[in-house]
Design a protein around this motif. Structure first.
Motif, mmCIF file in Angstrom:
data_model
loop_
_atom_site.group_PDB
_atom_site.id
_atom_site.type_symbol
_atom_site.label_atom_id
_atom_site.label_comp_id
_atom_site.label_asym_id
_atom_site.label_seq_id
_atom_site.Cartn_x
_atom_site.Cartn_y
_atom_site.Cartn_z
ATOM 1 N N TRP A 111 0.824 -1.165 0.016
ATOM 2 C CA TRP A 111 0.127 -0.228 -0.082
ATOM 3 C C TRP A 111 0.959 1.163 -0.082
ATOM 4 C CZ3 TRP A 111 -4.279 -0.731 4.283
ATOM 5 C CH2 TRP A 111 -5.219 -1.691 3.862
ATOM 6 N N GLY A 112 0.252 2.192 -0.544
ATOM 7 C CA GLY A 112 1.078 3.543 -0.457
ATOM 8 C C GLY A 112 0.608 4.300 0.875
ATOM 9 N N GLU A 113 1.639 5.190 1.245
ATOM 10 C CA GLU A 113 1.261 5.832 2.428
ATOM 11 C C GLU A 113 -0.262 6.568 2.657
ATOM 12 O OE1 GLU A 113 3.115 6.317 5.224
ATOM 13 O OE2 GLU A 113 4.633 4.707 4.133
ATOM 14 N N GLU A 114 -0.497 7.058 1.516
ATOM 15 C CA GLU A 114 -1.704 7.631 1.504
ATOM 16 C C GLU A 114 -2.780 6.766 1.927
ATOM 17 O OE1 GLU A 114 -4.837 10.313 -1.244
ATOM 18 O OE2 GLU A 114 -2.682 10.194 -1.931
ATOM 19 N N GLN A 115 -2.906 5.540 1.607
ATOM 20 C CA GLN A 115 -3.895 4.394 1.654
ATOM 21 C C GLN A 115 -3.843 4.106 3.066
ATOM 22 O OE1 GLN A 115 -3.572 1.072 -0.928
ATOM 23 N NE2 GLN A 115 -5.540 -0.023 -0.221
ATOM 24 N N ARG A 116 -2.555 3.831 3.394
ATOM 25 C CA ARG A 116 -2.451 3.209 4.962
ATOM 26 C C ARG A 116 -2.964 4.373 5.977
ATOM 27 N NH1 ARG A 116 2.410 0.658 3.311
ATOM 28 N NH2 ARG A 116 3.681 2.391 3.582
ATOM 29 N N ALA A 117 -2.681 5.715 5.512
ATOM 30 C CA ALA A 117 -3.156 6.695 6.460
ATOM 31 C C ALA A 117 -4.883 6.778 6.365
ATOM 32 C CB ALA A 117 -2.530 8.145 5.931
ATOM 33 N N GLU A 118 -5.360 6.500 5.452
ATOM 34 C CA GLU A 118 -6.789 6.540 5.094
ATOM 35 C C GLU A 118 -7.605 5.329 6.137
ATOM 36 O OE1 GLU A 118 -10.514 7.538 4.999
ATOM 37 O OE2 GLU A 118 -8.941 8.949 4.491
ATOM 38 N N VAL A 119 -6.879 4.419 5.902
ATOM 39 C CA VAL A 119 -7.332 3.225 6.859
ATOM 40 C C VAL A 119 -7.041 3.274 8.233
ATOM 41 C CG1 VAL A 119 -6.843 0.434 7.177
ATOM 42 C CG2 VAL A 119 -7.098 1.580 4.715
ATOM 43 N N ALA A 120 -5.945 4.024 8.372
ATOM 44 C CA ALA A 120 -5.575 4.322 10.199
ATOM 45 C C ALA A 120 -6.714 5.115 10.440
ATOM 46 C CB ALA A 120 -4.422 4.761 10.188
ATOM 47 N N ARG A 121 -7.102 6.136 9.813
ATOM 48 C CA ARG A 121 -8.084 7.134 10.353
ATOM 49 C C ARG A 121 -9.396 6.378 10.370
ATOM 50 N NH1 ARG A 121 -5.147 10.976 6.893
ATOM 51 N NH2 ARG A 121 -6.312 10.362 5.169
ATOM 52 N N ASP A 122 -9.879 5.873 9.312
ATOM 53 C CA ASP A 122 -11.137 4.770 9.318
ATOM 54 C C ASP A 122 -10.974 4.018 10.646
ATOM 55 O OD1 ASP A 122 -13.666 4.557 8.267
ATOM 56 O OD2 ASP A 122 -12.735 2.991 6.888
ATOM 57 N N SER A 123 -10.143 3.227 10.903
ATOM 58 C CA SER A 123 -9.991 2.329 11.891
ATOM 59 C C SER A 123 -10.288 3.144 13.313
ATOM 60 C CB SER A 123 -8.497 1.493 12.080
ATOM 61 O OG SER A 123 -7.627 2.414 12.752
ATOM 62 N N PHE A 124 -9.823 4.282 13.510
ATOM 63 C CA PHE A 124 -10.458 4.921 14.585
ATOM 64 C C PHE A 124 -11.792 5.272 14.596
ATOM 65 C CE2 PHE A 124 -5.583 5.233 15.036
ATOM 66 C CZ PHE A 124 -5.513 5.482 16.389
ATOM 67 N N ARG A 125 -12.358 5.741 13.462
ATOM 68 C CA ARG A 125 -13.922 6.026 13.337
ATOM 69 C C ARG A 125 -14.619 4.968 13.647
ATOM 70 N NH1 ARG A 125 -12.514 8.429 7.468
ATOM 71 N NH2 ARG A 125 -11.452 10.248 8.046
ATOM 72 N N VAL A 126 -14.250 3.709 13.160
ATOM 73 C CA VAL A 126 -14.893 2.209 13.388
ATOM 74 C C VAL A 126 -14.773 1.996 14.780
ATOM 75 C CG1 VAL A 126 -14.827 -0.177 12.973
ATOM 76 C CG2 VAL A 126 -14.653 1.438 11.025
ATOM 77 N N MET A 127 -13.744 2.170 15.302
ATOM 78 C CA MET A 127 -13.731 1.926 17.055
ATOM 79 C C MET A 127 -14.500 2.859 17.857
ATOM 80 S SD MET A 127 -9.840 0.909 17.965
ATOM 81 C CE MET A 127 -9.059 2.431 17.242
ATOM 82 N N ALA A 128 -14.721 4.102 17.189
ATOM 83 C CA ALA A 128 -15.612 4.957 18.021
ATOM 84 C C ALA A 128 -16.902 4.636 17.714
ATOM 85 C CB ALA A 128 -15.306 6.547 17.443
ATOM 86 N N GLN A 129 -17.354 4.169 16.623
ATOM 87 C CA GLN A 129 -18.705 3.815 16.169
ATOM 88 C C GLN A 129 -19.067 2.555 17.131
ATOM 89 O OE1 GLN A 129 -21.053 5.245 13.342
ATOM 90 N NE2 GLN A 129 -22.235 4.075 15.043
#
Length: 327
Positions: free
Chosen positions: A76-94
């Motif tokens: 994965w590129g850095e941008e894709q990893r960063a987006e999945v990382a951000r999304d993982s925090f959102r999923v945990m919050a949900q």
């Protein structure tokens, strides 16, 4: 369907919990209970805000997530990893905001908002006369998957004691709300085997790195191509209990409408008798489930804490100014 099972870890409510020391906990729980009544668009918007806040402010956890994603998805590129990382925090919050639904929502409502795929694999194993071990990884929807299972059959599981006794009580109560029974992890597998012989299924999360726990039996097995300290208990357990090992995982719906849970076919030729081969088969099955939606997995945990000799840790130290790693 709603019959509760006796025994296991079932803490009782204590009047002392009503004292001033625990008022902040009760205020927080009251907020969660009210939030469960709010429209899903409100919970979704709040979860996104909270997740983004956690991502920005919790640098240490974010660095663990980023290290895990670099190891598991090197293409994965850095941008894709960063987006999945951000999304993982959102999923945990949900998932955190939705706990009140799992604890208090009516059973019929939960049946409607937890969508189940692949339950026929469990039914087929039971028809063939097998016990079943439904094993999963630590996804954000871990408890929703547990509810889906215990709504369908008597099930035993394990949990780690929570320091806050009120939260420990609520989690244990939620996991035993229907046909569920839980033991604390330090109780070992002996009572689990006894319950399986009595006809209960086992809901198991064997993906943690527990190499540091005395008595743990583990081997290095690949997880997304990276050597990971992997427990060998699934192979031993399914052999002793004459059970089928069925991979499964829960996923939070991004729109806040509930959860989706998935059961894959049981592992074939399992256990093989070789601990490393069985650990690899287990990790491969979990890889498929994680890859279906990588942001749902708890990348905040240090999955690769134990390293082969000479391989450095990919994680930052726990305390600034010391070389100490978190456990």
């Amino acid at each position: 369907m709603n019959e509760q099972l006796e025994g296991g870890h079932r803490p009782r409510f204590q009047p002392a919990w009503l004292g001033p020391r625990y008022w902040p906990t009760w205020l927080g729980l009251g907020f969660f209970a009210l939030l469960a009544l709010a429209p899903k668009v409100v919970r979704r918007s709040l979860a996104r805000w909270v997740g983004n806040y956690w991502y920005r402010r919790n640098q240490r956890r974010r660095s663990v997530v980023e290290a895990n994603l670099r190891l598991c998805f090197p293409d994965w590129g850095e941008e894709q990893r960063a987006e999945v990382a951000r999304d993982s925090f959102r999923v945990m919050a949900q998932a955190s905001l939705d706990y009140a639904l799992l604890w208090w929502a009516p059973a019929r409502y939960l049946d409607r908002i937890i969508r189940v795929e692949g339950w026929e694999h469990v039914e087929a194993a039971l028809r063939d006369g097998h016990n079943v071990v439904m094993f999963t990884g630590h996804s954000a929807a871990l408890d929703a998957l547990g509810v889906a299972i215990t709504r369908r059959m008597p099930t035993v599981g394990m949990m780690q004691r929570v320091k806050n006794p009120i939260i420990d009580w609520l989690i244990a109560r939620g996991r035993t709300r229907f046909q569920g029974k839980v033991y604390l992890r330090d109780a070992g597998l002996r009572p689990i085997l006894q319950d399986m012989r009595a006809g209960l299924a086992f809901y198991y999360q064997p993906d943690e790195d527990l190499a540091h726990v005395p008595g743990s039996e583990w081997v290095f097995a690949p997880f997304f191509g990276e050597p990971k300290a992997t427990l060998t208990s699934l192979g031993r357990l399914t052999k002793i209990a004459r059970a089928r090992a069925i991979p499964c995982m829960g996923y939070s719906e991004r729109d806040g409408s509930g959860w989706r849970v998935r059961f894959d076919p049981p592992l074939e030729g399992f256990p093989s008798g070789d601990a490393e081969s069985d650990a690899t088969a287990m990790n491969t099955a979990l890889e498929r489930l994680v890859a279906a939606d990588p942001a749902q997995y708890m990348w905040t945990l240090r999955w690769f804490k134990t390293r082969p000799e000479g391989v450095p840790t990919p994680y930052p130290s726990r305390r600034r100014g010391t070389g100490e790693d978190e456990t």
